[in-house]
Write a protein that holds these residues in place. Structure first.
Motif, PDB file in Angstrom:
ATOM      1  N   ALA A   1       0.840  -1.208   0.000  1.00 34.91           N
ATOM      2  CA  ALA A   1       0.000   0.000   0.000  1.00 34.91           C
ATOM      3  C   ALA A   1       0.869   1.250   0.000  1.00 34.91           C
ATOM      4  CB  ALA A   1      -0.923  -0.005   1.216  1.00 34.91           C
ATOM      5  N   ARG A   2       1.978   1.219   0.735  1.00 35.54           N
ATOM      6  CA  ARG A   2       2.863   2.396   0.744  1.00 35.54           C
ATOM      7  C   ARG A   2       3.540   2.591  -0.611  1.00 35.54           C
ATOM      8  NH1 ARG A   2       6.752   1.941   5.660  1.00 35.54           N
ATOM      9  NH2 ARG A   2       6.301  -0.277   5.563  1.00 35.54           N
ATOM     10  N   LEU A   3       3.789   1.500  -1.339  1.00 32.27           N
ATOM     11  CA  LEU A   3       4.328   1.640  -2.701  1.00 32.27           C
ATOM     12  C   LEU A   3       3.307   2.375  -3.578  1.00 32.27           C
ATOM     13  CD1 LEU A   3       5.889  -1.910  -3.314  1.00 32.27           C
ATOM     14  CD2 LEU A   3       7.121   0.205  -2.806  1.00 32.27           C
ATOM     15  N   ALA A   4       2.016   2.016  -3.413  1.00 29.76           N
ATOM     16  CA  ALA A   4       0.966   2.685  -4.195  1.00 29.76           C
ATOM     17  C   ALA A   4       0.839   4.147  -3.771  1.00 29.76           C
ATOM     18  CB  ALA A   4      -0.363   1.952  -4.020  1.00 29.76           C
ATOM     19  N   MET A   5       1.004   4.410  -2.470  1.00 27.54           N
ATOM     20  CA  MET A   5       0.936   5.792  -1.984  1.00 27.54           C
ATOM     21  C   MET A   5       2.111   6.609  -2.553  1.00 27.54           C
ATOM     22  SD  MET A   5       0.952   7.315   1.900  1.00 27.54           S
ATOM     23  CE  MET A   5       2.172   6.225   2.554  1.00 27.54           C
ATOM     24  N   LEU A   6       3.285   5.994  -2.614  1.00 28.64           N
ATOM     25  CA  LEU A   6       4.447   6.673  -3.203  1.00 28.64           C
ATOM     26  C   LEU A   6       4.187   6.955  -4.683  1.00 28.64           C
ATOM     27  CD1 LEU A   6       7.370   7.689  -2.940  1.00 28.64           C
ATOM     28  CD2 LEU A   6       8.148   5.333  -3.319  1.00 28.64           C
ATOM     29  N   ALA A   7       3.552   5.993  -5.359  1.00 24.84           N
ATOM     30  CA  ALA A   7       3.203   6.204  -6.775  1.00 24.84           C
ATOM     31  C   ALA A   7       2.243   7.382  -6.906  1.00 24.84           C
ATOM     32  CB  ALA A   7       2.575   4.937  -7.353  1.00 24.84           C
ATOM     33  N   ALA A   8       1.307   7.509  -5.961  1.00 18.83           N
ATOM     34  CA  ALA A   8       0.374   8.646  -5.993  1.00 18.83           C
ATOM     35  C   ALA A   8       1.137   9.954  -5.832  1.00 18.83           C
ATOM     36  CB  ALA A   8      -0.679   8.497  -4.894  1.00 18.83           C
ATOM     37  N   SER A   9       2.187   9.921  -5.025  1.00 10.41           N
ATOM     38  CA  SER A   9       3.015  11.106  -4.831  1.00 10.41           C
ATOM     39  C   SER A   9       3.726  11.482  -6.139  1.00 10.41           C
ATOM     40  CB  SER A   9       4.032  10.817  -3.715  1.00 10.41           C
ATOM     41  OG  SER A   9       4.939  11.863  -3.600  1.00 10.41           O
ATOM     42  N   TYR A  10       4.317  10.481  -6.811  1.00  8.16           N
ATOM     43  CA  TYR A  10       4.956  10.717  -8.120  1.00  8.16           C
ATOM     44  C   TYR A  10       3.921  11.288  -9.095  1.00  8.16           C
ATOM     45  CZ  TYR A  10       9.087   7.628  -7.212  1.00  8.16           C
ATOM     46  OH  TYR A  10      10.232   7.045  -6.736  1.00  8.16           O
ATOM     47  N   GLU A  11       2.750  10.642  -9.105  1.00  6.84           N
ATOM     48  CA  GLU A  11       1.677  11.005 -10.039  1.00  6.84           C
ATOM     49  C   GLU A  11       1.242  12.460  -9.838  1.00  6.84           C
ATOM     50  OE1 GLU A  11      -3.132   9.985 -10.244  1.00  6.84           O
ATOM     51  OE2 GLU A  11      -1.849   8.984  -8.794  1.00  6.84           O
ATOM     52  N   LEU A  12       1.069  12.873  -8.580  1.00 12.34           N
ATOM     53  CA  LEU A  12       0.610  14.243  -8.313  1.00 12.34           C
ATOM     54  C   LEU A  12       1.681  15.274  -8.697  1.00 12.34           C
ATOM     55  CD1 LEU A  12      -1.330  13.799  -4.936  1.00 12.34           C
ATOM     56  CD2 LEU A  12      -2.286  14.118  -7.226  1.00 12.34           C
ATOM     57  N   GLU A  13       2.949  14.885  -8.565  1.00 12.26           N
ATOM     58  CA  GLU A  13       4.032  15.790  -8.986  1.00 12.26           C
ATOM     59  C   GLU A  13       3.983  16.000 -10.504  1.00 12.26           C
ATOM     60  OE1 GLU A  13       7.732  14.059  -7.669  1.00 12.26           O
ATOM     61  OE2 GLU A  13       7.103  14.132  -5.568  1.00 12.26           O
ATOM     62  N   VAL A  14       3.818  14.901 -11.229  1.00 12.69           N
ATOM     63  CA  VAL A  14       3.844  14.960 -12.697  1.00 12.69           C
ATOM     64  C   VAL A  14       2.632  15.713 -13.241  1.00 12.69           C
ATOM     65  CG1 VAL A  14       3.692  13.534 -14.789  1.00 12.69           C
ATOM     66  CG2 VAL A  14       5.220  12.861 -12.951  1.00 12.69           C
ATOM     67  N   THR A  15       1.478  15.564 -12.566  1.00 15.27           N
ATOM     68  CA  THR A  15       0.243  16.166 -13.104  1.00 15.27           C
ATOM     69  C   THR A  15      -0.067  17.527 -12.493  1.00 15.27           C
ATOM     70  OG1 THR A  15      -1.045  14.916 -11.466  1.00 15.27           O
ATOM     71  CG2 THR A  15      -0.807  13.926 -13.644  1.00 15.27           C
ATOM     72  N   ASP A  16       0.825  18.047 -11.638  1.00  9.56           N
ATOM     73  CA  ASP A  16       0.566  19.328 -10.979  1.00  9.56           C
ATOM     74  C   ASP A  16       0.593  20.464 -12.002  1.00  9.56           C
ATOM     75  OD1 ASP A  16       0.453  21.608  -9.470  1.00  9.56           O
ATOM     76  OD2 ASP A  16       2.093  21.089  -8.114  1.00  9.56           O
ATOM     77  N   PRO A  17      -0.526  21.155 -12.201  1.00 16.27           N
ATOM     78  CA  PRO A  17      -0.551  22.215 -13.226  1.00 16.27           C
ATOM     79  C   PRO A  17       0.303  23.406 -12.832  1.00 16.27           C
ATOM     80  CG  PRO A  17      -2.632  22.167 -11.982  1.00 16.27           C
ATOM     81  CD  PRO A  17      -1.830  20.997 -11.523  1.00 16.27           C
ATOM     82  N   GLU A  18       0.621  23.529 -11.543  1.00 13.71           N
ATOM     83  CA  GLU A  18       1.397  24.689 -11.106  1.00 13.71           C
ATOM     84  C   GLU A  18       2.856  24.333 -10.793  1.00 13.71           C
ATOM     85  OE1 GLU A  18      -0.664  26.763  -8.005  1.00 13.71           O
ATOM     86  OE2 GLU A  18      -2.520  26.787  -9.164  1.00 13.71           O
TER      87      GLU A  18
END
Length: 431
Positions: free
Chosen positions: A409-426
Motif C-alpha cells: 500500500a505504501r508503494l501505491a501511496m508513493l506512486a500517488a506522490s509521483y503522479e501528483l508531482e507529474v500532473t501538478d498544473p502549477e
C-alpha cells in the motif's frame, strides 16, 4: 481474525512475505529516502488483492471514505499521523475546514466523516464541516446511525479565502473527490492550504497516470529485493475516444484487451499458474465501483448487450465515460468463512494507520468488490501493520501479512506522490 488463503498457489506469496520480512531494514530505509524527495498524499487508501501467486494494488483512493471501518483501537495511530501531517503543512493551524461529499443521506459515509472529525479534533484542531451542496443555506444537522449528529454549514468565499460564518481556517481538507468537476468556490485559494490539491480530484486525475507511476515504483522496489516486478504490479493498457452507448471505439478496446490477456497468459505460463486470466475494464476517471466490467475473452467485447453498454456509459455523478483503463485482473483468494475478502489499507501522511477487509458473500474472485449495492462487511485489521514477527513461518502470522500489505500500500501511496508531482498544473518547470 485473519481471512485464510484458499489457494494452493501460495508459494510465491509466502516467498514474497519472507523476502519482505528479511529485507525490513532495507525497505524502511528505502521508504525514508523516497520521502525525503517526495511528499506523501495527505491521506489515502489502497485496495490490495492477494492471489497467492501475486500481490498487487488495484486502486488508490486519495479521498478515502471508510475511516469508520478501522479498528477503534488503531485510532491513536491515525491521531498521531494527523498531528505529523498538520505539523508539516501548517504548524500554527488551529482551524480545519472539512469539505465532505454531497451525499448526506448515506449514514455509512457520514460515520466516516464523524471519525475524521474525531481524529482531527484529537490532533488538536477546531474542526467544522462546510458543504458544496447549494441546497444547504444554513447550518444543518445530519443524523448518524448511532444517534449522534453532524452539522454541515454553507461555505463562505471572501476574496482569496474560504471559510464558514465566523470561521477562518488555515487548512481545508477535501473528502470530496470532485467527480462532478471543480467548483469555482475552490479555485484560486492561494492563502490557504487545500488538501488534497485540486488535481487529485477525478475532474483531472486519471488512473493510467497512477499506474504508470506505480510501474516505476514497483521496478525500483523489485530491484531492491531482487525479484520480478510483475509479482506486485498489475499490467495495464488504455483506450480513449470510446462511446459505449453508440458502440464507438469498441474494436480498439477489443484489440487492447486481447493483447493484455496474451501478456498475462505468457506470465502465467512462465510461473506455471494454471488459471484462466482475466482483465478488468474500468473508467479511467472516477470511483464508487461504477463503470467496471470483467473480461475473460476479448471476443465478448464485440457483442456487449444494451444493459452492459449503459452501465459502462456513465460513472459517478453521471459523468460520461470516454476513456478506460484495461487492467490485469488479480483474483482474490482470501476468504472469511466462505465469502471473498479484499484488504483495504488506510494511510495518513506516510504512515499506515489501519485497514479492513471488504468481505463479500455474493461476488466472485474476479469481480469488483466495491460495486454499488454491494453488501460488503468490513472486518477491521485486528493488529497493527507496524509490528511484524520475524521467524514465524510465512503465511501463518497476521501481523506479518498486514506488514506485507502495508508495504504494498505504501508503494501505491508513493506512486500517488509521483503522479501528483507529474500532473501538478502549477509545478515549476526546471529546464
Amino acid at each position: 481474525m485473519v481471512p485464510h488463503l484458499i489457494t494452493a498457489l501460495n508459494g510465491p506469496i509466502n516467498e514474497l512475505e519472507q523476502r519482505i520480512l528479511e529485507s525490513m531494514p532495507a525497505i524502511e530505509r528505502w521508504f525514508r529516502l523516497e520521502w525525503m524527495e517526495h511528499t506523501p498524499p495527505f491521506y489515502s487508501s489502497v485496495d490490495v488483492r492477494n492471489a497467492g501467486f501475486k500481490l498487487a494494488p488495484v486502486d488508490t483512493n486519495l479521498f478515502p471514505g471508510g475511516f469508520n471501518n478501522l479498528n477503534p483501537e488503531m485510532l491513536p495511530l491515525a491521531v498521531q499521523a494527523a498531528m505529523a501531517a498538520i505539523e508539516k503543512i501548517c504548524p500554527e493551524a488551529k482551524n480545519l475546514l472539512l469539505v465532505p461529499e454531497g451525499h448526506t443521506r448515506n449514514t455509512f459515509y457520514l460515520a466516516n466523516v464523524a471519525t475524521l472529525v474525531r481524529i482531527f479534533t484529537q490532533a488538536g484542531l477546531n474542526v467544522r464541516l462546510g458543504t458544496l451542496d447549494p441546497a444547504i443555506s444554513e447550518p444543518t444537522p445530519l443524523a448518524l446511525a448511532d444517534g449522534s449528529s453532524l452539522t454541515v454549514e454553507p461555505l463562505l468565499r471572501t476574496r482569496g479565502r474560504l471559510g464558514l460564518k465566523d470561521f477562518d481556517p488555515c487548512t481545508i481538507l477535501l473528502n470530496n473527490d470532485l467527480s462532478a468537476g471543480v467548483p469555482s468556490v475552490l479555485e484560486g485559494l492561494h492563502e490557504q492550504y487545500l488538501l488534497p490539491p485540486l488535481h487529485a480530484g477525478w475532474a483531472v486525475r486519471r488512473k493510467h497516470n497512477h499506474f504508470r507511476a506505480y510501474e516505476e515504483v514497483a521496478k525500483k522496489f523489485a530491484k531492491l529485493l531482487g525479484m520480478d516486478p510483475w509479482l506486485i504490479n498489475p499490467m495495464y493498457a488504455t483506450v480513449g475516444e470510446l462511446d459505449f452507448g453508440e458502440g464507438q471505439g469498441l474494436e480498439a478496446l477489443q484489440t487492447q484487451a486481447d493483447a493484455l490477456l496474451t501478456k498475462v497468459r505468457r506470465k502465467y505460463k512462465e510461473y506455471g499458474i494454471n488459471e484462466k486470466p482475466f482483465v478488468i475494464v474500468k473508467a479511467d476517471a472516477g470511483t464508487y465501483g461504477m463503470g467496471i466490467m470483467t473480461v475473460r475473452d476479448a471476443k465478448d467485447l464485440a457483442d456487449l448487450n444494451r444493459k452492459t453498454r449503459n452501465k459502462m456509459s456513465v460513472s459517478k455523478d453521471g459523468q460520461p465515460i470516454s476513456e478506460v483503463i484495461i487492467q490485469e485482473g488479480v483474483p482474490t483468494y482470501e476468504r472469511v468463512n466462505d465469502a471473498v475478502a479484499e484488504p483495504v489499507v488506510y494511510m495518513m501522511d506516510r504512515y499506515v494507520v489501519g485497514g479492513f477487509y471488504r468481505v463479500h458473500a455474493e461476488r466472485g474472485i474476479d469481480e469488483n468488490l466495491n460495486a454499488p449495492g454491494s453488501s460488503f462487511v468490513p472486518l477491521a485489521f485486528a493488529e497493527s501493520s507496524q509490528l511484524p514477527r520475524p521467524g514465524v513461518k510465512p503465511g501463518a502470522s497476521a501481523p506479518n501479512r498486514f506488514y506485507m500489505y502495508g508495504v504494498i500500500a505504501r508503494l501505491a501511496m508513493l506512486a500517488a506522490s509521483y503522479e501528483l508531482e507529474v500532473t501538478d498544473p502549477e509545478a515549476e518547470v526546471y529546464a
